[in-house]
Design a protein around this motif. Sequence first.
Motif, short mmCIF file in Angstrom:
data_model
loop_
_atom_site.label_atom_id
_atom_site.label_comp_id
_atom_site.label_asym_id
_atom_site.label_seq_id
_atom_site.Cartn_x
_atom_site.Cartn_y
_atom_site.Cartn_z
N SER A 34 0.81 -1.23 0.00
CA SER A 34 0.00 0.00 0.00
C SER A 34 0.84 1.27 0.00
CB SER A 34 -0.92 0.00 1.23
OG SER A 34 -1.80 -1.10 1.17
N ILE A 35 2.14 1.14 -0.16
CA ILE A 35 2.99 2.33 -0.06
C ILE A 35 2.76 3.35 -1.16
CG2 ILE A 35 4.76 1.21 1.35
CD1 ILE A 35 6.46 0.83 -1.17
N GLU A 40 -6.67 8.32 -0.24
CA GLU A 40 -8.13 8.25 -0.28
C GLU A 40 -8.64 6.83 -0.47
OE1 GLU A 40 -10.07 9.84 -4.02
OE2 GLU A 40 -7.99 10.45 -4.37
N PHE A 41 -7.76 5.92 -0.88
CA PHE A 41 -8.13 4.52 -1.05
C PHE A 41 -7.46 3.64 -0.01
CE2 PHE A 41 -8.43 6.43 -5.33
CZ PHE A 41 -9.81 6.39 -5.44
N GLY A 81 -8.20 5.48 -12.28
CA GLY A 81 -8.83 6.07 -13.45
C GLY A 81 -9.95 5.23 -14.04
N LEU A 82 -10.27 4.12 -13.41
CA LEU A 82 -11.30 3.22 -13.94
C LEU A 82 -12.66 3.50 -13.30
CD1 LEU A 82 -9.24 -0.09 -13.99
CD2 LEU A 82 -9.67 1.49 -15.88
N ASP A 83 -13.64 2.77 -13.70
CA ASP A 83 -15.00 2.89 -13.19
C ASP A 83 -15.02 2.75 -11.67
OD1 ASP A 83 -17.68 1.11 -12.53
OD2 ASP A 83 -18.02 2.66 -14.06
N LYS A 84 -15.94 3.47 -11.03
CA LYS A 84 -16.06 3.45 -9.57
C LYS A 84 -16.23 2.03 -9.03
CE LYS A 84 -18.71 5.26 -5.74
NZ LYS A 84 -19.90 5.92 -5.29
N ARG A 85 -16.98 1.18 -9.76
CA ARG A 85 -17.20 -0.21 -9.32
C ARG A 85 -15.88 -0.96 -9.22
NH1 ARG A 85 -17.25 -5.09 -11.57
NH2 ARG A 85 -16.90 -4.26 -13.65
N VAL A 86 -15.01 -0.74 -10.19
CA VAL A 86 -13.71 -1.41 -10.18
C VAL A 86 -12.89 -0.93 -8.99
CG1 VAL A 86 -11.55 -1.79 -11.43
CG2 VAL A 86 -13.73 -1.80 -12.67
N ILE A 87 -12.87 0.38 -8.77
CA ILE A 87 -12.12 0.94 -7.63
C ILE A 87 -12.62 0.33 -6.33
CG2 ILE A 87 -11.61 3.03 -6.32
CD1 ILE A 87 -11.84 4.55 -9.01
N GLU A 88 -13.93 0.27 -6.17
CA GLU A 88 -14.49 -0.30 -4.94
C GLU A 88 -14.13 -1.76 -4.79
OE1 GLU A 88 -18.64 0.58 -5.30
OE2 GLU A 88 -18.36 2.67 -4.70
N GLU A 89 -14.22 -2.53 -5.87
CA GLU A 89 -13.90 -3.95 -5.79
C GLU A 89 -12.43 -4.18 -5.49
OE1 GLU A 89 -15.38 -6.56 -8.82
OE2 GLU A 89 -17.18 -5.35 -9.08
N VAL A 90 -11.56 -3.34 -6.00
CA VAL A 90 -10.13 -3.50 -5.78
C VAL A 90 -9.73 -2.99 -4.40
CG1 VAL A 90 -7.83 -2.75 -6.53
CG2 VAL A 90 -9.52 -3.47 -8.22
#
Length: 150
Positions: A34-35, A40-41, A81-90
């Motif tokens: 996570s470095i 924000e994520f 930079g991807l869809d919000k769903r992808v960010i949430e899943e990752v």
Amino acid sequence: MIGPALRERALKAERAGRLSDETIADLDATGAFSIATPKEFGGFELPVTQLAEVITEVSKWDGSCGWVVWVGATTNWIPVGLDKRVIEEVCDQAWVGPRVSGTDHHPGTLGRARRVEDGWIVPGGTVAVCDQLPVDAVHEPRLHQRGKRT
């Protein structure tokens, strides 16, 4: 300090051709993957100089671990930079190890991808794959989930 454990496991990992689940879990527990993840994520968002320091220190104990931390940590920005769903899943899943897959594919032709239980098979050329992606998505516009060219 996990350095001595990394060094102790290095030869076994070299012979196996992969880091053990225990080593991945130990690296993950330190926050190493996570470095470079944006704050924000849930990441540390370290500056490049500090990223280099962390990766160098891990590499002193086991070069393969350093390489995996480098690839795993520095690809975590890709979903941003991807869809919000992808960010949430990752970013929102409990996941041990690197969160994003990095691949390098230089085939003679585009080839055809085939989904398998634990990832994708892309025949032809040279393929190097690192890490894992805990979502059912591929960031490669030529590949479709059913393995057909799009």
